[in-house]
Scaffold this active site. Structure first.
Site, short mmCIF file in Angstrom:
data_model
loop_
_atom_site.label_atom_id
_atom_site.label_comp_id
_atom_site.label_asym_id
_atom_site.label_seq_id
_atom_site.Cartn_x
_atom_site.Cartn_y
_atom_site.Cartn_z
N ASP A 177 4.57 -5.41 7.20
CA ASP A 177 3.12 -5.61 7.23
C ASP A 177 2.76 -6.31 8.53
O ASP A 177 3.52 -7.15 9.02
CB ASP A 177 2.66 -6.44 6.03
CG ASP A 177 1.18 -6.24 5.72
OD1 ASP A 177 0.86 -5.54 4.74
OD2 ASP A 177 0.34 -6.78 6.48
N CYS A 179 -11.47 2.37 -4.40
CA CYS A 179 -11.06 3.72 -4.83
C CYS A 179 -12.27 4.54 -5.25
O CYS A 179 -12.74 5.40 -4.50
CB CYS A 179 -10.06 3.62 -5.97
SG CYS A 179 -8.48 2.89 -5.49
#
Length: 428
Positions: free
Chosen positions: A39, A265
């Site tokens: 990350d 989403c």
């Protein structure tokens, strides 16, 4: 078929992106295979190295059990890998257009470590064609390798449901696909190692991409229908939940409920297919209308609270309003694209004194990323109480505890219809 796929025999996995999608994958694979979890956020990597996930999607004991998992914020740590799984966010921009910059950046990063025989699998939600039309050219140009000769790609869309501890990664059937039939089999076999619910091998990468994006579009459209019904029934003086429960007595009536649709989403993915559809000359009326309906619910809720306050002689300006919930859904700390926060901003812009309370939200992140001050525990004496997010803590409140947050003339509005009907003035 070109060079042999390295992942077919001895996969060494690099997970790019350690959010709510990437971390569970890294942990699951890390129990049985060498994995590097990468990350760009050094603080995130340090947190995970210390054995804790602040998103609460992965338990500390599960992190400890992934004995072959290492974390890194240096791309060089990915060099030993031969299989890369990209799980970066795919948001929208201020104009509701797909923002593929995180995905492009991940591809650019991988070109520095990509070698012949490597496999790159994408999990980020995208419009059909993104993997082969956007990602592959970037990988080819940056690495000097030839697609489907020197390296290969797959697509296996994430299906994680944040905050759902009953249906975890292994419990959800995984759609898989690959850039050739042979690659597809390798991708499918890789995921079968960790998915107990099984896999669904799609016929192409585009089919897998489309399958993912329509999952959330279907929910968006269905919620839009009940939201529009709620707006109609409000004008007719009919309680929406009463109607839905009566209609639900028939076996084939779908049990959707009205609400403020946000998150990263359902409130985002429809714009990806809208964009792609428009690019090929078709305007999808239903998908566009569903987004429009769901986007107006916050204004409706704010307007109803203002009307209820006015009916009791209280103007919105100066009113003390308590909003219970800041995250985009219940029992989850994620603040991204939260409609509850939009509601807070709307009340504040009207001059109200707003207190936003949420036991799940990180108050530092809320202030830094969203510009909203969030407290863990509610105070008392509020003129209006709005239940915006149905966290378990709020669902369990007694009548006495609810009333203690207000006063004798307090307006109570239940967006989620979870409190007993006799305790609230109105609900969506």
């Amino acid at each position: 078929m070109g060079i042999a796929i390295s992942a077919a025999d001895r996969p060494v996995i690099g997970i790019v992106g350690l959010g709510y999608v990437g971390l569970p994958l890294a942990v699951a694979f890390g129990r049985q295979l060498p994995v590097v979890g990468f990350d760009i956020d050094a603080r995130r990597v340090a947190e995970l190295r210390a054995g804790h996930d602040h998103t609460l999607e992965t338990r500390d004991e599960d992190l400890a059990a992934a004995v072959q998992l290492d974390f890194a914020d240096d791309p060089a740590a990915l060099l030993p890998c031969n299989t890369y799984i990209v799980t970066v966010p795919t948001p929208i921009d201020a104009h509701e257009q797909p923002d593929l910059e995180p995905l492009r950046s991940a591809c650019t990063l991988l070109t520095c470590v990509l070698r012949p025989g490597d496999l790159v699998i994408f999990e980020s939600t995208v419009y059909p064609g993104t993997t082969e039309e956007v990602c592959v050219p970037l990988l080819e140009a940056g690495s000097g390798l030839q697609f489907n000769q020197d390296f290969y790609v797959g697509y296996s869309p994430e299906r994680i449901n944040p905050g759902d501890h009953a249906r975890r990664l292994a419990d959800i059937c995984k759609v898989t696909s690959g850039s050739t039939p042979e690659v597809a089999q390798v991708v499918d076999a890789l995921y079968r190692r960790i998915i107990t619910a099984g896999t669904w091998l799609a016929s192409s990468i585009k089919v897998a991409e489309a399958a993912k994006v329509i999952e959330n579009i279907q929910r968006d459209v269905n919620i839009a229908l009940v939201n529009e019904l709620a707006l109609i029934f409000d004008r007719l003086g009919i309680d929406t939940l009463d109607v839905l429960e009566a209609a639900g007595s028939k076996w084939n009536f779908l049990p959707f409920r009205p609400g403020m649709v946000g998150g990263h989403c359902i409130g985002v993915d429809p714009y990806y297919l809208l964009h792609k559809s428009m690019s090929v000359g078709y305007h999808p009326d239903l998908i566009h209308t569903a987004r429009s309906v769901n986007n107006r619910v916050v204004a409706h809720v704010a307007g109803k609270v203002q009307q209820l306050l006015a009916s009791r002689g209280k103007a919105i300006a100066g009113a003390r309003i308590l909003v219970l919930g800041a995250t985009f859904k219940e029992d989850c700390p994620d603040l991204r694209n939260s409609r509850a926060l939009d509601l807070v901003r709307r009340f504040s812009s009207a001059g109200a004194q707003v207190t936003c309370c949420d036991p799940w939200a990180d108050p530092v992140l809320a202030l830094q990323q969203e510009g909203v001050q969030v407290v863990a525990d509610p105070s008392s004496g509020h003129d209006a109480i709005v239940l915006a997010v149905a966290h378990a803590q709020y669902r369990a409140l007694s009548a006495e505890q609810i009333h203690a947050m207000g006063h004798a003339n307090t307006v109570i509005y239940d967006v989620k219809s979870v409190w007993p009907r006799h305790l609230v003035d109105e609900r969506l």
